[in-house]
Design an enzyme around this catalytic site. Structure first.
Site, PDB file in Angstrom:
ATOM      1  N   ASP A   1      26.452  44.558  51.572  1.00 34.59           N
ATOM      2  CA  ASP A   1      26.897  43.416  50.777  1.00 34.59           C
ATOM      3  C   ASP A   1      26.743  43.744  49.299  1.00 34.59           C
ATOM      4  OD1 ASP A   1      27.514  40.960  49.678  1.00 34.59           O
ATOM      5  OD2 ASP A   1      26.105  39.821  50.898  1.00 34.59           O
TER       6      ASP A   1
ATOM      7  N   HIS B   1      31.171  33.241  52.490  1.00 33.96           N
ATOM      8  CA  HIS B   1      30.699  34.486  51.888  1.00 33.96           C
ATOM      9  C   HIS B   1      31.120  35.666  52.756  1.00 33.96           C
ATOM     10  CE1 HIS B   1      28.430  37.412  49.714  1.00 33.96           C
ATOM     11  NE2 HIS B   1      27.710  37.724  50.778  1.00 33.96           N
TER      12      HIS B   1
ATOM     13  N   CYS C   1      32.651  37.589  45.882  1.00 32.89           N
ATOM     14  CA  CYS C   1      32.497  38.351  47.121  1.00 32.89           C
ATOM     15  C   CYS C   1      33.818  38.774  47.744  1.00 32.89           C
ATOM     16  CB  CYS C   1      31.649  37.571  48.128  1.00 32.89           C
ATOM     17  SG  CYS C   1      32.433  36.081  48.800  1.00 32.89           S
TER      18      CYS C   1
END
Length: 278
Positions: free
Chosen positions: A121, A106, A69
């Site tokens: 995302d 995250h 991420c």
């Protein structure tokens, strides 16, 4: 943004142009998720991912790698800014079915458009939505890969993202509106790469697409999902690992493949968490 190459990024995704609209945002997130695979190989091999944008650009756009991420959503955030979107970074606490999350580990984004505010995302690794989700509603939201909802957790003060499963709503992560700076991301990256309580130093985790087939890998367990259903297999030899990385569009040199396979076979499968990210 220093080190970012919008032309190379859009070429890798096969997109141009991208309008600053809700549809443009959907096209961008979906294209990145399909083109740039999730992979946490560096932490698995004991390396700290370099979050300098020039290093991410070289690794992902030019050397044919993917990232996790902090790398993938760094690219997406840089692209959003370069294209003229109003994008703000957020750090989330992964819940993965638990009533509360762990550390802020995250990275994702909040994008504001005239059409509304969206959760964006491209780095969650599999269960996340293939397209952006509206943040200004608690209604169920269908995406190409499932149904999602967002709700407010009064106990933690977070907005929580759930995905609908056959049995129940499954919480993925929770986040708030706290400012996220470079130091916050670097600290989270270090924790994810080195802390033994995190999954990345302990498990091989890959996810991505081969055409219309979604592929997820957790250690030696492989899940392939397409319109015909789900197929589960196991990586039985180094050649199977090499073929799998080609399916995902990952370019890995022979020494890296050997190191991955050596660790997989030395440690064997773990019972700690057998759920693949895809």
């Amino acid at each position: 943004m220093t080190g970012f190459d919008l032309t190379a990024y859009l070429d890798r995704l096969g997109l141009d142009p991208v309008p600053v609209t809700a549809q443009g945002l959907r096209d961008l997130q979906r294209a990145q998720l399909r083109a740039l695979p999730f992979e946490a190989i560096d932490p698995y091999l004991g390396r700290l991912p370099d979050l300098d944008m020039a290093a991410i650009r070289d690794k992902v756009l030019h050397r044919g790698r993917g990232g996790y991420c902090f790398e993938l959503n760094a690219l997406l955030h840089a692209a959003l800014i370069a294209l003229g979107f109003d994008s703000r970074r957020r750090l989330a606490r992964v819940r993965k079915g638990a009533p509360e999350g762990g550390p802020r580990s995250h990275l994702m984004m909040e994008v504001t458009l005239p059409e509304g505010v969206f959760l964006v995302d491209a780095g969650y690794g599999g269960p996340g939505a293939l397209t952006p989700l509206r943040l200004d509603t608690g209604a169920e939201q269908p995406a190409p890969n499932g149904t999602y909802r967002l709700w407010h957790d009064d106990k933690t003060g977070e907005r929580v993202l759930d995905k609908q499963t056959e049995a129940e709503w499954f919480p993925l992560y929770g986040f708030d509106d706290a400012h996220v700076g470079k130091a916050d991301i670097e600290a989270a990256n270090f924790i994810c790469a080195h802390w033994e309580a995190m999954p990345f130093p302990n498990h091989l985790m890959l996810a991505g697409f081969d055409g219309e087939t979604r592929i997820g890998v957790f250690d030696r367990a492989v899940t392939r999902e397409d319109a015909n259903g789900i197929e589960k297999t196991t990586l039985d030899d180094p050649e199977a690992l090499s073929r799998l990385t080609h399916e995902l569009g990952l370019r890995l040199d022979t020494p890296t493949l050997h190191r991955i396979w050596s660790r997989l076979t030395r440690e064997g499968p773990s019972d700690k968490d057998r759920s693949p990210p895809g």
